[in-house]
Design a protein around this motif. Structure first.
Motif, PDB file in Angstrom:
ATOM      1  N   ALA A  98       0.866  -1.169   0.000  1.00  0.00           N
ATOM      2  CA  ALA A  98       0.000   0.000   0.000  1.00  0.00           C
ATOM      3  C   ALA A  98       0.904   1.220   0.000  1.00  0.00           C
ATOM      4  O   ALA A  98       1.976   1.211   0.613  1.00  0.00           O
ATOM      5  N   THR A  99       0.495   2.261  -0.684  1.00  0.00           N
ATOM      6  CA  THR A  99       1.304   3.475  -0.752  1.00  0.00           C
ATOM      7  C   THR A  99       0.650   4.579   0.058  1.00  0.00           C
ATOM      8  O   THR A  99      -0.527   4.897  -0.140  1.00  0.00           O
ATOM      9  N   LEU A 100       1.414   5.147   0.977  1.00  0.00           N
ATOM     10  CA  LEU A 100       0.977   6.282   1.768  1.00  0.00           C
ATOM     11  C   LEU A 100       1.622   7.524   1.176  1.00  0.00           C
ATOM     12  O   LEU A 100       2.829   7.545   0.936  1.00  0.00           O
ATOM     13  N   ALA A 101       0.833   8.561   0.942  1.00  0.00           N
ATOM     14  CA  ALA A 101       1.387   9.723   0.241  1.00  0.00           C
ATOM     15  C   ALA A 101       0.744  11.008   0.715  1.00  0.00           C
ATOM     16  O   ALA A 101      -0.384  11.027   1.207  1.00  0.00           O
ATOM     17  N   SER A 102       1.489  12.101   0.555  1.00  0.00           N
ATOM     18  CA  SER A 102       0.985  13.435   0.854  1.00  0.00           C
ATOM     19  C   SER A 102       1.694  14.439  -0.038  1.00  0.00           C
ATOM     20  O   SER A 102       2.883  14.291  -0.329  1.00  0.00           O
ATOM     21  N   SER A 103       0.953  15.461  -0.467  1.00  0.00           N
ATOM     22  CA  SER A 103       1.559  16.550  -1.238  1.00  0.00           C
ATOM     23  C   SER A 103       1.438  17.876  -0.497  1.00  0.00           C
ATOM     24  O   SER A 103       1.655  18.933  -1.067  1.00  0.00           O
ATOM     25  N   ARG A 104       1.096  17.808   0.793  1.00  0.00           N
ATOM     26  CA  ARG A 104       0.983  19.044   1.569  1.00  0.00           C
ATOM     27  C   ARG A 104       2.367  19.572   1.913  1.00  0.00           C
ATOM     28  O   ARG A 104       3.346  18.848   1.892  1.00  0.00           O
ATOM     29  N   GLY A 105       2.406  20.825   2.281  1.00  0.00           N
ATOM     30  CA  GLY A 105       3.666  21.425   2.701  1.00  0.00           C
ATOM     31  C   GLY A 105       4.594  21.760   1.555  1.00  0.00           C
ATOM     32  O   GLY A 105       5.765  22.070   1.767  1.00  0.00           O
ATOM     33  N   GLY A 106       4.081  21.689   0.320  1.00  0.00           N
ATOM     34  CA  GLY A 106       4.878  22.119  -0.823  1.00  0.00           C
ATOM     35  C   GLY A 106       5.719  21.044  -1.464  1.00  0.00           C
ATOM     36  O   GLY A 106       6.300  21.261  -2.523  1.00  0.00           O
ATOM     37  N   GLY A 119      -0.980  22.675   7.155  1.00  0.00           N
ATOM     38  CA  GLY A 119      -0.056  22.302   6.089  1.00  0.00           C
ATOM     39  C   GLY A 119       0.923  21.201   6.431  1.00  0.00           C
ATOM     40  O   GLY A 119       1.910  21.004   5.708  1.00  0.00           O
ATOM     41  N   ILE A 120       0.678  20.464   7.510  1.00  0.00           N
ATOM     42  CA  ILE A 120       1.583  19.372   7.878  1.00  0.00           C
ATOM     43  C   ILE A 120       1.321  18.184   6.942  1.00  0.00           C
ATOM     44  O   ILE A 120       0.174  17.760   6.773  1.00  0.00           O
ATOM     45  N   PRO A 121       2.364  17.624   6.327  1.00  0.00           N
ATOM     46  CA  PRO A 121       2.176  16.581   5.299  1.00  0.00           C
ATOM     47  C   PRO A 121       1.927  15.190   5.885  1.00  0.00           C
ATOM     48  O   PRO A 121       2.731  14.268   5.734  1.00  0.00           O
ATOM     49  N   ILE A 122       0.788  15.019   6.535  1.00  0.00           N
ATOM     50  CA  ILE A 122       0.453  13.749   7.184  1.00  0.00           C
ATOM     51  C   ILE A 122       0.054  12.715   6.132  1.00  0.00           C
ATOM     52  O   ILE A 122      -0.805  12.980   5.282  1.00  0.00           O
ATOM     53  N   VAL A 123       0.646  11.521   6.220  1.00  0.00           N
ATOM     54  CA  VAL A 123       0.280  10.451   5.285  1.00  0.00           C
ATOM     55  C   VAL A 123      -0.666   9.437   5.911  1.00  0.00           C
ATOM     56  O   VAL A 123      -1.411   8.758   5.194  1.00  0.00           O
ATOM     57  N   SER A 124      -0.651   9.306   7.257  1.00  0.00           N
ATOM     58  CA  SER A 124      -1.503   8.294   7.885  1.00  0.00           C
ATOM     59  C   SER A 124      -1.724   8.615   9.357  1.00  0.00           C
ATOM     60  O   SER A 124      -0.995   9.405   9.961  1.00  0.00           O
ATOM     61  N   ASN A 125      -2.741   7.974   9.918  1.00  0.00           N
ATOM     62  CA  ASN A 125      -3.023   8.037  11.350  1.00  0.00           C
ATOM     63  C   ASN A 125      -3.268   6.604  11.801  1.00  0.00           C
ATOM     64  O   ASN A 125      -4.122   5.909  11.243  1.00  0.00           O
ATOM     65  N   LEU A 176     -11.619  12.358   2.288  1.00  0.00           N
ATOM     66  CA  LEU A 176     -11.572  13.681   1.664  1.00  0.00           C
ATOM     67  C   LEU A 176     -10.146  14.176   1.453  1.00  0.00           C
ATOM     68  O   LEU A 176      -9.865  14.900   0.493  1.00  0.00           O
ATOM     69  N   THR A 177      -9.236  13.783   2.342  1.00  0.00           N
ATOM     70  CA  THR A 177      -7.891  14.361   2.337  1.00  0.00           C
ATOM     71  C   THR A 177      -6.810  13.418   1.827  1.00  0.00           C
ATOM     72  O   THR A 177      -5.677  13.842   1.606  1.00  0.00           O
ATOM     73  N   GLY A 178      -7.133  12.135   1.667  1.00  0.00           N
ATOM     74  CA  GLY A 178      -6.134  11.175   1.204  1.00  0.00           C
ATOM     75  C   GLY A 178      -5.265  10.599   2.299  1.00  0.00           C
ATOM     76  O   GLY A 178      -4.355   9.810   2.023  1.00  0.00           O
ATOM     77  N   VAL A 179      -5.524  10.963   3.549  1.00  0.00           N
ATOM     78  CA  VAL A 179      -4.789  10.375   4.670  1.00  0.00           C
ATOM     79  C   VAL A 179      -5.250   8.929   4.849  1.00  0.00           C
ATOM     80  O   VAL A 179      -6.451   8.643   4.812  1.00  0.00           O
ATOM     81  N   LYS A 180      -4.309   8.017   5.030  1.00  0.00           N
ATOM     82  CA  LYS A 180      -4.650   6.612   5.234  1.00  0.00           C
ATOM     83  C   LYS A 180      -4.774   6.310   6.723  1.00  0.00           C
ATOM     84  O   LYS A 180      -4.169   6.980   7.565  1.00  0.00           O
ATOM     85  N   LEU A 181      -5.540   5.277   7.029  1.00  0.00           N
ATOM     86  CA  LEU A 181      -5.623   4.774   8.394  1.00  0.00           C
ATOM     87  C   LEU A 181      -4.876   3.454   8.485  1.00  0.00           C
ATOM     88  O   LEU A 181      -5.165   2.516   7.738  1.00  0.00           O
ATOM     89  N   ILE A 182      -3.892   3.402   9.366  1.00  0.00           N
ATOM     90  CA  ILE A 182      -3.252   2.140   9.731  1.00  0.00           C
ATOM     91  C   ILE A 182      -3.956   1.673  10.995  1.00  0.00           C
ATOM     92  O   ILE A 182      -4.031   2.409  11.976  1.00  0.00           O
TER      93      ILE A 182
END
Length: 261
Positions: A17-25, A186-192, A213-219
């Protein structure tokens, strides 16, 4: 939004599984197994840990394709064991395996003032224990929401990510309200990483919606409730003392309490 459980054992063949974020630039992503090898059981409540045996067991999991390990700074020697394990992989396995292995750790600081030096010192300690130049993932937890210092900590963590000391930034056991605040900053969170099972389905309410809505994954952890949801406890009333197998680990005791809520 769900990745899969962090468990003590599983069957081979877990897909990535791929966890990703584009926040924070900047973009950040990490491919992990859908089933994680949880290392809470090294924290002391399960008895003495033979380090050589533990590392051999980790190597066996990796050989079987279960190459993602989930630990924390306070799980006893977990980070040290990972450092021993990753060095054994470097010495005894092909480079392809080294590319697949992932070490996810957590930082759970006291709710004190989060200065850059304090945050960096703790991150460097985990890097040293795990013997890696950059942490694959740092999962952050905060005990006291009345203290907004978690945002300061996460901003410093994000800076350390930009400097190459952390590959991906994540959370553990944060609620939906604070996750939204963190994302808005703007913190680039990928998962919680949160507790989830057929008994405790709280993340499927507001948390899952925000993650969609945000693309954050749940582990998810506690998916089989430390073994309570297994044949061993079938037809057992765990609320009657001595009615079944002993609840002799911290996880079994914890999830008995969860089932009683």
């Amino acid at each position: 939004g769900f990745v899969g459980p962090a468990v003590e054992s599983a069957t081979p063949g877990a897909r990535a599984a791929t966890l990703a974020s584009s926040r924070g630039g900047t973009d950040s992503s990490l491919a992990i197994c859908r089933v994680l090898n949880g290392m809470w059981q090294t924290s002391g409540g399960w008895g003495r840990i033979d380090r050589a045996d533990a590392v051999d067991a980790m190597l066996a999991y990796a050989d079987a394709g279960l190459s993602t390990f989930d630990m924390a700074d306070h799980y006893g020697p977990a980070e040290d064991l990972y450092g021993m394990f990753i060095n054994k992989v470097r010495r005894e396995r092909p480079p392809e395996m080294l590319e697949e292995v992932r070490g996810l750790t957590k930082w759970v600081p006291p709710p004190v003032k989060m200065t850059r030096s304090f945050v960096e010192e703790n991150i460097n300690r985990s890097r040293k224990r795990m013997d890696v130049a950059a942490l694959d993932m740092l999962q952050f937890h905060w005990w006291d929401y009345a203290n907004p210092g978690y945002l300061d900590a996460l901003k410093h963590i994000t800076d350390l990510k930009e400097e190459g000391k952390i590959k991906t930034v994540a959370l553990t056991n944060f609620d939906t309200e604070r996750l939204q605040i963190i994302l808005e900053n703007g913190i680039p969170i990928v998962s919680n990483q949160v507790q989830h099972s057929i008994v405790d389905m709280r993340p499927q309410k507001k948390m899952a919606e925000l993650c969609e809505l945000t693309g954050v994954k749940l582990i998810t952890y506690g998916t089989v409730m430390g073994g309570l949801l297994s044949e061993k406890f079938l037809d057992t009333n765990i609320n009657i003392p001595f009615a079944g197998p002993p609840l002799n680990t911290p996880s079994l005791q914890k999830y008995k309490r969860v089932s009683s809520l």
